[in-house]
Design an enzyme around this catalytic site. Structure first.
Site, mmCIF file in Angstrom:
data_model
loop_
_atom_site.group_PDB
_atom_site.id
_atom_site.type_symbol
_atom_site.label_atom_id
_atom_site.label_comp_id
_atom_site.label_asym_id
_atom_site.label_seq_id
_atom_site.Cartn_x
_atom_site.Cartn_y
_atom_site.Cartn_z
ATOM 1 N N ALA A 7 19.096 35.797 98.049
ATOM 2 C CA ALA A 7 19.035 36.123 96.627
ATOM 3 C C ALA A 7 18.507 34.913 95.861
ATOM 4 C CB ALA A 7 20.413 36.524 96.117
ATOM 5 N N SER A 61 17.337 32.996 92.485
ATOM 6 C CA SER A 61 17.534 33.001 91.037
ATOM 7 C C SER A 61 16.476 32.188 90.302
ATOM 8 C CB SER A 61 18.910 32.429 90.701
ATOM 9 O OG SER A 61 18.959 31.042 91.031
ATOM 10 N N GLY A 62 15.687 31.422 91.068
ATOM 11 C CA GLY A 62 14.754 30.496 90.442
ATOM 12 C C GLY A 62 15.345 29.115 90.255
ATOM 13 N N GLY A 63 16.629 28.956 90.624
ATOM 14 C CA GLY A 63 17.301 27.674 90.488
ATOM 15 C C GLY A 63 17.338 26.890 91.783
ATOM 16 N N ASP A 113 19.904 25.866 93.689
ATOM 17 C CA ASP A 113 20.846 26.226 94.741
ATOM 18 C C ASP A 113 20.298 27.318 95.652
ATOM 19 O OD1 ASP A 113 22.686 24.358 93.815
ATOM 20 O OD2 ASP A 113 23.594 25.783 92.421
ATOM 21 N N MET A 173 16.596 39.412 91.635
ATOM 22 C CA MET A 173 17.197 40.561 90.967
ATOM 23 C C MET A 173 16.913 40.517 89.466
ATOM 24 S SD MET A 173 20.983 40.981 92.636
ATOM 25 C CE MET A 173 21.578 39.564 91.705
ATOM 26 N N CYS A 206 29.623 41.413 88.279
ATOM 27 C CA CYS A 206 28.242 41.468 88.763
ATOM 28 C C CYS A 206 28.184 41.159 90.258
ATOM 29 C CB CYS A 206 27.364 40.495 87.983
ATOM 30 S SG CYS A 206 25.632 40.487 88.514
ATOM 31 N N GLY A 233 23.081 31.270 97.002
ATOM 32 C CA GLY A 233 23.239 29.846 96.751
ATOM 33 C C GLY A 233 24.615 29.469 96.252
ATOM 34 N N CYS A 244 22.681 35.600 80.658
ATOM 35 C CA CYS A 244 21.279 35.575 80.246
ATOM 36 C C CYS A 244 20.961 36.609 79.185
ATOM 37 C CB CYS A 244 20.363 35.765 81.457
ATOM 38 S SG CYS A 244 20.282 37.462 82.063
#
Length: 424
Positions: free
Chosen positions: A37, A39-41, A43, A63, A128, A153, A233
């Protein structure tokens, strides 16, 4: 640098987790294809990198849980998706964006709005994880690309380590991360056991500092330089009151001093306030804080002072528990469970005793399936709608939703606090 860190991972794994993993591997099918998964971060990016280095076939899934075209504020989803795609290209792994807007709306957001309308403060992060990431995403990964496991992460571990597989039928335990400051088992306390058996947490044995070094040495400076995401977000840059006003109609009521029962101000609805929050009532010399929300009348009882005894309780009533591994034997055998408690991610653990009326004859609670949690120390602002999360040693046992706090220190007149305040 990152290769050394990966080698360190295998050395630092506990013996019990290692042998549990070997047993699972021998009984089940070996994990080969893993969806991470993204997230763009930093971790999730490092998690994907570590998996690839270990020889897994890794696919990156981003996602999209919120349709930003439906909101007036700013959401970072587009930038996050762009960064996630960039990382996957850099790591040379397939990237896919998956849309769970409908699922998030139905299973998380609508329930959240209903809670706020009822004066309850929910925890959408925990919900979530339960309904979207570790249910919808996992099922999507299994059925669309034939994934053997899901990786995230999160800073957490399981007793199966990276040998996670559901085929053996063996239950796995959710364990704290090595980095206690970053440990995220709190947010995973409602994850179903079936999902946990198919989940890998590559960062569980690392500290945040090491993760940053791994990212930098792998050429992921762009991601390492990003600020950590905070908050939810879909709220964007708006404050919470502006956001929630779009979904919940105002129901004006009074701020009432719980000591004098005098009206000290007005508010636009119990949904805009949470227990322990400062009220910022104009024209008053002292600060007031939310002690209790009376949803029937619409009034909010407020206490003068941040540490007013009305804000502290040593008892919590919670709903039906979700036990991650299995129901604790002493809870259902002796009728009481000694463990540790927290209801906020950043707070320290507090020793507690958990009882239920079903299994303990002297237990008393509002309804049959409720838990009563007796705390060793009174805690501030125990909030209905949040989760009571239970730990024993390194293991996160599970959690239960808080229904209400027990009598406050003010109600019980601990150390004659109520008497002294009336006399002063």
């Amino acid at each position: 640098m990152h290769e050394a860190a990966v080698a360190c991972l295998s050395k630092s794994s506990s013996k019990s987790a290692f042998f549990d993993g070997l047993w699972l591997l021998s009984m089940g099918r070996q994990i080969k294809r893993v969806v991470c998964a993204m997230s763009g971060g930093i971790d999730s990016s490092v998690a994907a990198l570590l998996l690839k280095q270990k020889g897994y076939e890794v696919l990156g899934f981003f996602m999209r849980n919120w349709d930003i075209r439906d909101e007036q504020g700013v959401c970072k989803a587009d930038q996050d998706a762009e960064d996630a795609a960039w990382v996957c290209k850099k790591l040379q792994i397939p990237f896919q964006e998956v849309n769970f807007v409908k699922e998030y709306w139905n299973d998380v957001f609508i329930e959240m709005i209903r809670d706020y309308e009822s004066g309850i403060t929910p925890n959408p992060d925990i919900l979530c994880n339960r309904h979207i990431k570790f249910t919808a995403l996992l099922e999507h990964a299994r059925h669309t690309v034939g994934a053997d496991a899901l990786a995230t992460g999160h800073y957490a571990r399981t007793s199966a380590g990276e040998f996670a597989t559901e085929y053996s039928g063996q239950q796995v335990r959710l364990l704290k991360a090595v980095d206690r400051l970053k440990d995220q088992t709190f947010f995973l306390s409602q994850v179903p056991q079936k999902a946990l058996r198919r989940t890998i947490f590559p960062l569980g044995e690392f500290t945040k500092d090491v993760v940053k070094k791994i990212a930098s040495s792998a050429g992921l400076e762009r991601i390492a330089a990003r600020k950590e995401s905070m908050g939810i977000c879909f709220i964007g840059k708006r404050n919470f009151s502006e956001f929630i006003a779009q979904y919940v109609d105002p129901r004006p009521g009074n701020f009432v001093d719980l000591e004098t029962r005098e009206v000290v101000g007005r508010h636009n609805g119990v949904h805009q306030w949470t227990v322990g929050q400062r009220c910022n009532i104009a024209g008053l010399a002292r600060a007031y804080f939310v002690a209790e929300k009376l949803t029937d009348s619409g009034d909010i009882l407020v206490a003068p002072g941040h540490d007013h005894p009305a804000l502290y309780s040593s008892t919590v009533h919670a709903g039906q528990p979700h036990w991650i591994h299995s129901p604790p034997e002493d809870f259902y055998g002796r009728g009481m469970l000694e463990c540790e408690f927290k209801f906020q991610h950043t707070e320290a653990l507090v020793p507690c005793v958990v009882t239920s009326r079903t299994h303990n004859p002297w237990h008393r609670s509002p309804s049959k399936n409720d838990l009563t949690v007796s705390l060793a120390n009174p805690l501030r602002a125990l909030t209905p709608g949040q989760f009571a999360v239970f730990y024993r040693g390194d293991e996160c046992l599970g959690s239960a939703r808080i229904l209400r706090p027990g009598p406050s220190q003010f109600d019980l007149d601990v150390d004659s606090c109520r008497t002294k305040r009336r006399e002063s």
